[in-house]
Design an enzyme around this catalytic site. Structure first.
Site, PDB file in Angstrom:
ATOM      1  N   ARG A 196       0.796  -1.155   0.065  1.00 50.82           N
ATOM      2  CA  ARG A 196      -0.017   0.169   0.060  1.00 50.82           C
ATOM      3  C   ARG A 196       0.877   1.229   0.092  1.00 50.82           C
ATOM      4  O   ARG A 196       1.664   1.655   0.955  1.00 50.82           O
ATOM      5  CB  ARG A 196      -0.931   0.223   1.297  1.00 50.82           C
ATOM      6  N   SER A 231      -8.287  -0.197   1.046  1.00 50.95           N
ATOM      7  CA  SER A 231      -9.404  -0.552   1.968  1.00 50.95           C
ATOM      8  C   SER A 231     -10.167   0.985   2.578  1.00 50.95           C
ATOM      9  O   SER A 231     -10.596   1.463   1.662  1.00 50.95           O
ATOM     10  CB  SER A 231      -8.820  -1.113   3.524  1.00 50.95           C
ATOM     11  N   HIS A 232     -10.011   1.475   3.659  1.00 48.30           N
ATOM     12  CA  HIS A 232     -10.623   2.454   4.149  1.00 48.30           C
ATOM     13  C   HIS A 232     -10.015   3.636   3.836  1.00 48.30           C
ATOM     14  O   HIS A 232     -10.321   4.950   3.957  1.00 48.30           O
ATOM     15  CB  HIS A 232     -10.821   2.419   5.656  1.00 48.30           C
ATOM     16  N   ASP A 254     -16.954   0.068   4.131  1.00 50.73           N
ATOM     17  CA  ASP A 254     -15.632   0.846   3.837  1.00 50.73           C
ATOM     18  C   ASP A 254     -15.380   0.467   2.114  1.00 50.73           C
ATOM     19  O   ASP A 254     -16.149  -0.109   1.677  1.00 50.73           O
ATOM     20  CB  ASP A 254     -14.443   0.238   4.459  1.00 50.73           C
ATOM     21  N   ASP A 274     -13.631  -1.486   0.088  1.00 51.18           N
ATOM     22  CA  ASP A 274     -13.485  -2.896  -0.359  1.00 51.18           C
ATOM     23  C   ASP A 274     -14.443  -3.667   0.493  1.00 51.18           C
ATOM     24  O   ASP A 274     -14.569  -4.872  -0.075  1.00 51.18           O
ATOM     25  CB  ASP A 274     -12.232  -3.233  -0.473  1.00 51.18           C
ATOM     26  N   ASP A 293     -14.897  -4.962   3.710  1.00 52.80           N
ATOM     27  CA  ASP A 293     -14.435  -5.834   4.609  1.00 52.80           C
ATOM     28  C   ASP A 293     -14.994  -5.375   6.029  1.00 52.80           C
ATOM     29  O   ASP A 293     -14.831  -6.025   6.719  1.00 52.80           O
ATOM     30  CB  ASP A 293     -13.141  -6.576   4.398  1.00 52.80           C
ATOM     31  N   ARG A 294     -14.827  -4.051   6.060  1.00 47.93           N
ATOM     32  CA  ARG A 294     -15.169  -3.083   7.327  1.00 47.93           C
ATOM     33  C   ARG A 294     -16.595  -2.591   7.296  1.00 47.93           C
ATOM     34  O   ARG A 294     -16.955  -2.612   6.117  1.00 47.93           O
ATOM     35  CB  ARG A 294     -14.026  -2.066   7.611  1.00 47.93           C
ATOM     36  N   THR A 348      -1.912 -10.107  15.088  1.00 48.01           N
ATOM     37  CA  THR A 348      -2.979  -9.129  14.216  1.00 48.01           C
ATOM     38  C   THR A 348      -2.643  -9.346  12.801  1.00 48.01           C
ATOM     39  O   THR A 348      -1.686  -9.884  12.427  1.00 48.01           O
ATOM     40  CB  THR A 348      -2.504  -7.696  14.411  1.00 48.01           C
ATOM     41  N   GLU A 356     -11.134  -9.294  14.287  1.00 46.51           N
ATOM     42  CA  GLU A 356     -10.133  -8.197  14.975  1.00 46.51           C
ATOM     43  C   GLU A 356     -10.544  -6.771  14.723  1.00 46.51           C
ATOM     44  O   GLU A 356     -11.367  -6.451  14.214  1.00 46.51           O
ATOM     45  CB  GLU A 356      -9.076  -8.694  14.211  1.00 46.51           C
ATOM     46  N   SER A 377      -9.919  -3.492  13.928  1.00 46.74           N
ATOM     47  CA  SER A 377      -8.970  -2.694  12.933  1.00 46.74           C
ATOM     48  C   SER A 377      -9.982  -1.209  12.751  1.00 46.74           C
ATOM     49  O   SER A 377     -10.754  -1.397  11.614  1.00 46.74           O
ATOM     50  CB  SER A 377      -8.668  -3.369  11.846  1.00 46.74           C
ATOM     51  N   LYS A 404     -12.287 -10.877   5.887  1.00 44.32           N
ATOM     52  CA  LYS A 404     -13.377 -10.192   6.588  1.00 44.32           C
ATOM     53  C   LYS A 404     -14.417  -9.950   5.647  1.00 44.32           C
ATOM     54  O   LYS A 404     -14.298  -9.921   4.236  1.00 44.32           O
ATOM     55  CB  LYS A 404     -12.809  -9.079   6.853  1.00 44.32           C
TER      56      LYS A 404
END
Length: 604
Positions: free
Chosen positions: A27, A121-122, A292, A294, A296-297, A361, A380, A382, A430
């Site tokens: 990233r 991600s976010h 988010d 993608d 997963d959150r 993690t 988890e 995050s 996730k």
């Protein structure tokens, strides 16, 4: 079929020294991938070359993205290089769009060798935002350490890459597209598939869609508000929650995937999903959620803006999995959480008499547990809440009153709340929408609202207060020496006899160590995974270095947790409960003086 074979070219290049993938792949700022010559190509070649040639030839891979800026250009490069490197078939989402859970689902469904996910991600998108490349392996989960190390080792000495620059694919055309390549006996195939259908079919086999549809459309219709934050989840929300389960179309907002996420930060928390918070506070909706970039959150809210913390969500879902046909039929084999994550789920595991695994993690550590049949559900923390300490309108003041020789108070404002990451053994990553459907299933079976369900859980299990402080952009050497010296302090034998007095609170150390994990499946050992201080009252302080950011420098994270059994004390403010523990953490680490930070960049 193309009439003329497409040539395969070998391009000379030089290696980069910063292509070691982290917990979430590689990233960086988008400009790094877009502007540095061969930066993207080098990493893709390193990734492909890390796969044994015998396994790579003729294999199938999945490719998807969250739709952020530069994804289309990167997808074309991946197609061209996959063809040149012997991949037999690529399965790509329509318009390049696939959520992270959908990629995991498709990998497992079609038995692909792995999948490439273009996401940060976010993190924000656009030319000035972030870009990332994740590689999920054949079980559908994130790359284990061994795979990431292979990719890094290849990247360090890479001198050339293979590509078919004349191969072009229209990502908007569903169906199979075959290409003849020079010196190849079989054509290279690209399949553009519906982004939602395979994932939707999987969900149909897990949940009682009839019960959820009745909840959303029946005489006592639950009104919901879902914010896709202009990320990848828009098509999934529309298709599944609206078209399939009957929620009105206006239940879903911000459902068009945009390259810059509409100029917003695709981070599902009360700060960046402020419009959802305002809608929920109005009392019109009984359930709210945001996702988010993608997928997963996620974040869960109840009527009148009741916010469900990540630790509570994980524990509540674990305690109510019997509401889901998938689990009521298959049973529950065990739970898992990452070490820094709240221990609220541990109490559920004990009450249900199932195993609880504490891992480092990183979602990849859950894969072995699931593949071996030891774990059915995991999660988890995050949170991913970014903070501008002076401008947050919904920020909360953390006043950490210091006792004894603590001569000054620490005062900051922070954007509250956080995103949650949970999943089960249906895939190996996730899954935000899956978690939302779990919550809706629980509500349908129990016929209760979000707040009532959470408060019932507290009454039975007690409440775990939890927060995280993030210090970002810390000088790498300063972070290393801080953690080294702190480890020396807490692992000294004398430390386990320490008592800390803060105000009216006294905390007695029970145990302190640097967390080490021995995988129960393959026996592999992961050392130095975070410094833990456990107190006799079940409180905890955790210090951990994080490697998931896209910026420069290191991130030092401090976690604090306190358990409260007394129902009369379940309505206290988190910052009041945890203030003494944070004061202890600041004192023993001396983090402000050692890092030059006046306070954390982020509080969640």
């Amino acid at each position: 079929m193309e009439t003329n074979p497409i040539p395969i070219l070998t391009i000379q290049t030089t290696p980069f020294d910063d292509q070691r993938p982290g917990t979430n792949g590689l990233r960086k700022k988008t400009a790094v991938f877009e502007s540095k010559k061969n930066y993207l190509q080098n990493y893709i070649q390193s990734l492909l070359s890390s796969i044994d040639l015998r396994d790579r030839q003729g294999c199938t891979m999945v490719v998807g993205s969250d739709g952020r800026y530069f994804s289309r250009a990167a997808t074309e490069v991946i197609v061209q290089m996959a063809a040149a490197n012997g991949i037999g078939r690529l399965v790509i989402g329509h318009n390049g769009i696939l959520s992270t859970p959908a990629v995991s689902c498709i990998i497992r469904k079609i038995k692909a060798i792995g999948g490439i996910i273009l996401t940060a991600s976010h993190n924000p998108g656009g030319p000035g935002g972030d870009f990332g490349i994740k590689f999920n392996v054949a079980n559908g989960g994130p790359s284990p350490d061994t795979v990431m190390e292979r990719i890094h080792q290849v990247s360090r000495t890479l001198e050339e890459y293979a590509i078919c620059p004349d191969l072009h694919i229209d990502l908007s055309r569903l169906g199979r597209h075959d290409f003849d390549l020079e010196n190849k006996f079989k054509p290279f195939r690209v399949e553009i598939v519906d982004s939602v259908e395979i994932y939707l079919n999987m969900l149909r086999g897990i949940f009682d869609f009839g019960a959820i549809k009745s909840l959303l459309t029946g005489p006592k219709q639950l009104k919901i508000r879902i914010d896709a934050m202009n990320g990848v989840m828009g098509p999934y929300v529309r298709r599944i929650l609206c078209d399939e389960l009957g929620a009105p179309a206006n239940s879903a907002v911000n459902c068009v995937p945009l390259e810059d996420f509409g100029g917003q930060h695709p981070n599902p928390n009360p700060a960046f999903a402020a419009s959802l918070v305002d809608s929920m506070k109005g009392g019109e909706f009984g359930f709210g959620a945001a996702f988010d970039a993608d997928g997963d959150r996620y974040m869960i809210m109840g009527e009148n803006g009741f916010f469900v913390s990540p630790s509570d969500s994980l524990a509540v879902m674990a305690a109510n999995l019997s509401c889901i046909p998938y689990f009521s039929q298959r049973g529950i084999r065990g739970f898992a959480r990452s070490m820094p994550t709240s221990t609220a789920i541990d109490r559920v595991a004990k009450a249900m008499k199932v195993a609880l695994y504490e891992t480092p993690t990183g979602w990849r550590f859950f894969g072995n547990l699931m593949d071996s049949g030891r774990c059915s559900f995991c999660g988890e923390e995050s949170f991913g809440t970014v903070q501008d300490s002076e401008s947050s309108e919904i920020g909360r003041t953390f006043l950490l009153a210091e006792a004894n020789d603590y001569s000054s108070a620490f005062l900051t404002k922070a954007q509250g709340g956080g995103a949650e990451e949970e999943g089960s053994d249906h895939i190996r990553d996730k899954d935000g929408l899956w978690s939302v459907l779990v919550w809706l299933s629980i509500m349908a079976v129990r016929k209760q609202g979000v707040e009532e369900i959470v408060r019932d859980h507290w009454a039975k299990m007690g409440r775990n207060y939890f927060c995280r402080f993030d210090y970002e952009g810390v000088d790498g050497k300063a972070a290393y020496y801080l953690m080294r010296d702190l480890e020396a302090v807490i692992t000294d034998k004398a430390f386990t006899t320490q008592k800390f007095s803060v105000g009216n609170n006294i905390y007695s150390v029970e145990k302190a160590d640097n967390f080490e994990y021995i995988d129960p499946v393959d026996g592999s050992v992961s050392r130095k995974q975070g410094l833990r201080i456990m107190f006799t009252d079940s409180s905890r302080i955790i210090f951990r270095l994080s490697g998931s950011g896209a910026g420069t420098g290191a991130t030092v994270r401090i976690y604090a947790e306190s358990y409260e059994r007394d129902p009369e004390r379940h309505n206290r403010e988190t910052q009041v409960v945890l203030g003494p523990l944070i004061a202890i953490a600041l004192k023993i680490s001396n983090i402000h003086e050692r890092t030059g930070h006046r306070g954390p960049n982020m509080i969640t």
